[in-house]
Motif scaffolding. Sequence first.
Motif, mmCIF file in Angstrom:
data_model
loop_
_atom_site.group_PDB
_atom_site.id
_atom_site.type_symbol
_atom_site.label_atom_id
_atom_site.label_comp_id
_atom_site.label_asym_id
_atom_site.label_seq_id
_atom_site.Cartn_x
_atom_site.Cartn_y
_atom_site.Cartn_z
ATOM 1 N N VAL A 20 0.828 -1.220 0.000
ATOM 2 C CA VAL A 20 0.000 0.000 0.000
ATOM 3 C C VAL A 20 0.861 1.267 0.000
ATOM 4 O O VAL A 20 0.391 2.322 -0.406
ATOM 5 N N GLN A 21 2.125 1.118 0.421
ATOM 6 C CA GLN A 21 3.010 2.292 0.401
ATOM 7 C C GLN A 21 3.832 2.354 -0.888
ATOM 8 O O GLN A 21 4.749 3.170 -1.023
ATOM 9 N N ASN A 22 3.506 1.457 -1.823
ATOM 10 C CA ASN A 22 4.177 1.440 -3.136
ATOM 11 C C ASN A 22 5.686 1.334 -3.041
ATOM 12 O O ASN A 22 6.414 2.099 -3.668
ATOM 13 N N THR A 23 6.131 0.425 -2.206
ATOM 14 C CA THR A 23 7.572 0.242 -2.061
ATOM 15 C C THR A 23 7.878 -1.252 -1.912
ATOM 16 O O THR A 23 7.003 -2.037 -1.543
ATOM 17 N N THR A 24 9.117 -1.600 -2.241
ATOM 18 C CA THR A 24 9.555 -2.983 -2.002
ATOM 19 C C THR A 24 10.451 -3.032 -0.761
ATOM 20 O O THR A 24 11.017 -4.079 -0.451
ATOM 21 N N GLN A 25 10.599 -1.904 -0.090
ATOM 22 C CA GLN A 25 11.481 -1.831 1.074
ATOM 23 C C GLN A 25 10.748 -2.260 2.344
ATOM 24 O O GLN A 25 9.681 -1.712 2.652
ATOM 25 N N GLY A 26 11.317 -3.193 3.037
ATOM 26 C CA GLY A 26 10.734 -3.644 4.296
ATOM 27 C C GLY A 26 11.241 -5.023 4.624
ATOM 28 O O GLY A 26 11.623 -5.774 3.723
ATOM 29 N N LYS A 27 11.315 -5.348 5.909
ATOM 30 C CA LYS A 27 11.706 -6.706 6.272
ATOM 31 C C LYS A 27 11.381 -7.011 7.731
ATOM 32 O O LYS A 27 11.258 -6.101 8.561
ATOM 33 N N VAL A 28 11.257 -8.307 7.978
ATOM 34 C CA VAL A 28 11.137 -8.806 9.346
ATOM 35 C C VAL A 28 12.482 -9.438 9.678
ATOM 36 O O VAL A 28 12.905 -10.376 8.986
ATOM 37 N N ILE A 29 13.135 -8.935 10.697
ATOM 38 C CA ILE A 29 14.366 -9.576 11.173
ATOM 39 C C ILE A 29 13.958 -10.547 12.269
ATOM 40 O O ILE A 29 13.511 -10.135 13.347
ATOM 41 N N ALA A 30 14.054 -11.831 11.954
ATOM 42 C CA ALA A 30 13.700 -12.885 12.902
ATOM 43 C C ALA A 30 14.977 -13.375 13.575
ATOM 44 O O ALA A 30 16.069 -13.278 12.992
ATOM 45 N N THR A 31 14.867 -13.891 14.801
ATOM 46 C CA THR A 31 16.065 -14.292 15.552
ATOM 47 C C THR A 31 15.829 -15.638 16.240
ATOM 48 O O THR A 31 14.790 -15.838 16.869
ATOM 49 N N GLU A 32 16.784 -16.527 16.098
ATOM 50 C CA GLU A 32 16.656 -17.828 16.775
ATOM 51 C C GLU A 32 18.053 -18.401 16.986
ATOM 52 O O GLU A 32 18.868 -18.396 16.064
ATOM 53 N N ASN A 33 18.309 -18.894 18.195
ATOM 54 C CA ASN A 33 19.649 -19.426 18.466
ATOM 55 C C ASN A 33 19.708 -20.958 18.465
ATOM 56 O O ASN A 33 20.765 -21.524 18.664
ATOM 57 N N GLU A 34 18.565 -21.598 18.204
ATOM 58 C CA GLU A 34 18.577 -23.068 18.144
ATOM 59 C C GLU A 34 18.471 -23.490 16.675
ATOM 60 O O GLU A 34 17.423 -23.280 16.042
ATOM 61 N N PRO A 35 19.527 -24.113 16.130
ATOM 62 C CA PRO A 35 19.518 -24.454 14.699
ATOM 63 C C PRO A 35 18.341 -25.326 14.285
ATOM 64 O O PRO A 35 17.782 -25.148 13.197
ATOM 65 N N THR A 36 17.937 -26.265 15.148
ATOM 66 C CA THR A 36 16.824 -27.151 14.744
ATOM 67 C C THR A 36 15.523 -26.356 14.646
ATOM 68 O O THR A 36 14.674 -26.624 13.788
ATOM 69 N N LYS A 37 15.379 -25.353 15.500
ATOM 70 C CA LYS A 37 14.181 -24.505 15.444
ATOM 71 C C LYS A 37 14.226 -23.617 14.198
ATOM 72 O O LYS A 37 13.205 -23.431 13.523
#
Length: 228
Positions: free
Chosen positions: A100-117
């Motif tokens: 809706v803001q007419n942009t491709t800029q944006g992201k979710v930075i997700a964080t996890e320290n367990e490799p299996t997860k």
Amino acid sequence: MAAHLDNLGDTLRSIRAAPRTIELLRDLHTQALTESPYLSVDSQPQSAALDRFVALEPDKCALVYLLLRANGARFVVEAGTSFGVSTIYLALAVSQNASVQNTTQGKVIATENEPTKAKRAREHWSAAGDPIQDWIELREGDLRETLKVDMPETIDFLLLDIWSVLALPTLLVVKPRLRVGAMVVVDNYSASREGYRDLTSYLGDPKNGFKSITTPFQGGLHVAVYLG
Ligand SMILES: C[S@@+](CC[C@H](N)C(=O)[O-])C[C@H]1O[C@@H](n2cnc3c(N)ncnc32)[C@H](O)[C@@H]1O
């Protein structure tokens, strides 16, 4: 838990998503709601959470989605990703806000320290279909380190769904980048009151620029807004 399952259909109608994504969320929430409960402050070791979703309940996920849509958030940090359920809501909202803001800029930075997860989370995002995974950058390792580099200039939203002892250290890493009007949502705020004592002092100190309220979701869902 039974009430969450009974209301799942209504809750999922609160969000805008493709049928495939809705079906995946229905399945993931059902698995999460039927696992044995885990709260980081109880007597169970953290290793007990390794094979569990410990996911945000569906109504909290839907609220977070709607807050993100209302706020127009495009740069989001998720502290604690586990199997990536809440992340799907964050990515939906970010992709729709960008559209809706007419942009491709944006992201979710997700964080996890367990490799299996982290591996399970990636599988779920792939199964969720487009455009979910394109909007997520998963940082594996201890978030107190992984969030120190390559951050967006400004951050619109921080979801703190992490062991309570890590909440304030995470906020302190992200805080310099929060824009005025940014939101910080903290799960299990009442249930883990003792664990959040330092975070509560910080959010309540006027010099830090927040105003906040605990909403009566299960365990207390705290919503703070950075007012500068
Ligand atoms: C409550 S769960 C997150 C649930 C997820 N938000 C959801 O709703 O699906 C918290 C996660 O944080 C992860 N975690 C704990 N300490 C961490 C750290 N220092 N760095 C990164 N992740 C961590 C745990 O492995 C766990 O999977």
